[in-house]
Design an enzyme around this catalytic site. Structure first.
Site, PDB file in Angstrom:
ATOM      1  CG  ASN A 176      -4.064   6.008   3.771  1.00 47.41           C
ATOM      2  OD1 ASN A 176      -4.998   5.704   3.049  1.00 47.41           O
ATOM      3  ND2 ASN A 176      -3.180   5.125   4.192  1.00 47.41           N
ATOM      4  CG  ASP A 204      -2.134   9.360  23.299  1.00 51.13           C
ATOM      5  OD1 ASP A 204      -1.855  10.068  24.284  1.00 51.13           O
ATOM      6  OD2 ASP A 204      -1.999   8.124  23.290  1.00 51.13           O
ATOM      7  CG  ASP A 260      -1.946  -1.117   1.171  1.00 49.37           C
ATOM      8  OD1 ASP A 260      -2.148  -1.673   0.085  1.00 49.37           O
ATOM      9  OD2 ASP A 260      -2.536  -1.426   2.216  1.00 49.37           O
ATOM     10  N   GLY A 261       2.041   1.184   0.576  1.00 52.66           N
ATOM     11  CA  GLY A 261       2.914   2.352   0.637  1.00 52.66           C
ATOM     12  C   GLY A 261       3.326   2.860  -0.730  1.00 52.66           C
TER      13      GLY A 261
END
Length: 427
Positions: A268, A298, A174-175
């Site tokens: 994304n 966070d 996917d990268g």
């Protein structure tokens, strides 16, 4: 060769809203029921009650009672084409292709070589990133040297290939698709992604039949899905901004001094987190200029529907089909029992800033890259980009997505419940 003139999405016209979910009826055009509908027909026909075959719902009625109606504002309407009718088409035959290979992966060397030889034999102009050819295993292959001489090479941060490439082939996980998206800050050529990585949620093609599959794409025989991106502008004081040569930079003067704005196209998600600090992040979230909440935790994830199955789903968000026009907002470990992920319309403008009472700075990353600090006075503005990533489907947008859910994320995998016999039912 203009990329925007090379490819389009072919629309399939239907006769009425029951057939296509909202297109204006065309006089005398046969509908899916086999009957002909005229504009003068006032009574309901068979197609009015037929189940909608498109992926869009029927166009809503905009008249309410005898006198009320919806105010028409064409400037505020976003036309969304029926996903079921999205097909790849070429205005002119494609001549150039960009091959993206995962760097330093020995398992991809042979597929990369085979693909490049196949493309050059088809007289395609092959673009390859220069750092890919630095691999000693490629340089030492004398038989492949003849093919390398036919390549057009480029460097990520220095060379603009946006108007030179007709389509893209990705070899990896996917990268590689995320990386391909980052290379094009405006119009993106169609992307064909082969599953040669670890997860492969966004890479539907297997390399075994690459020759016939690539040939089909060159001939324009494929379904396509438009993966929306986020247009992100990070404004900061000039002394705080670390500028990449590839980033789009805008400057303006104000009472606090010169400011710089860096623009990104994100496929994304945008992630704002507390970074190395041990304190909670404390950031304000604005929607169309109105403060809607303060995120204490966070951090927060702002994702596209494509990104909803990435970091967002790990943080508890729902999974959204890429054809749904929306933006997902997901808190990361919020210090609140009631802060749930929310979905907002794709047309809104989001802005994230450090709260006035924040004890520390925050950090932001874009598709996991270009991580940088957010200081007091900085802002992150997020809108839906008008430049989606046209991703080529193996079958169609719906089947490919559910196949990825099942194969990659093992969605709803459970041991099957045993059948209950009539004898057992008595007890």
């Amino acid at each position: 060769m203009e990329t925007g003139e090379q490819v389009g999405v072919e629309a399939v016209p239907y006769c009425c809203s029951a057939c296509d979910g909202g297109e204006t009826p065309t006089r005398g055009l046969a509908c899916r029921t086999g009957k002909t509908r005229s504009l003068s027909t006032s009574s309901a026909t068979a197609c009015d009650y037929r189940k909608n075959q498109s992926l869009h719902g029927p166009s809503p009625v905009t008249t309410f009672g005898p006198k009320a109606c919806m105010l028409q504002n064409p400037h505020a309407v976003m036309h969304i084409q029926d996903p079921a009718s999205q097909r790849l088409t070429w205005n002119k035959p494609p001549k150039s292709v960009l091959v993206i290979k995962k760097i330093q992966d020995a398992s991809l060397l042979q597929p990369f070589k085979e693909l490049c030889v196949f493309l050059t034999e088809k007289n395609m102009i092959v673009y390859v990133e220069r750092k890919v050819l630095v691999d000693p295993a490629i340089q030492s292959d004398e038989s492949f040297a003849v093919v390398i001489q036919k390549f057009c090479t480029f460097r990520e941060d220095l060379d603009d290939i946006s108007n030179r490439v007709d389509f893209i082939i990705c070899l990896g996980g996917d990268g590689t698709l995320l990386y391909a998206s980052s290379l094009f800050q405006k119009s993106v050529p169609p992307v064909m992604a082969f599953h040669l990585g670890s997860l492969g949620f966004l890479t539907p093609f297997n390399f075994d039949a690459y020759q016939s599959q690539v040939t089909q794409i060159i001939e324009g025989n494929a379904a396509i899905i438009l993966r929306s991106r986020l247009r992100v502008v990070k404004e900061s004081r000039e002394k705080k901004a670390r500028v990449d040569e590839k980033d789009i930079i805008m400057t303006n003067g104000d009472s606090e001094g010169s400011r710089k704005a860096l623009q990104y196209q994100v496929l994304n998600e945008v992630v704002v987190d507390r970074g190395p600090s041990s304190y909670l992040s404390n950031v304000d979230l604005f929607l169309d200029g109105h403060l809607i909440t303060t995120v204490q935790g966070d951090g927060v994830i702002v994702s596209t529907p494509t990104g909803s199955t990435a970091y967002a789903v790990a943080a508890g968000a729902s999974m959204i089909h890429p054809n749904v026009p929306a933006i997902m907002i997901t808190p990361i470990c919020p210090h609140s029992l009631s802060f749930r992920p929310i979905v907002v319309p794709a047309g809104v403008e989001l802005k994230i800033m450090l709260s006035r009472d924040a004890r520390n700075t925050a950090w932001v990353s874009f598709d996991g890259r270009k991580r940088q600090e957010i200081c007091h006075g900085d802002s992150i503005t997020i809108t839906t980009s008008c430049f989606p990533v046209p991703s080529i489907c193996f079958r169609d947008p719906v089947n490919d997505w559910f196949e990825s859910l099942a194969q990659c994320l093992h969605w709803n995998v459970r041991k099957q419940q045993n059948y209950l016999s009539s004898e057992e039912d008595e007890f």
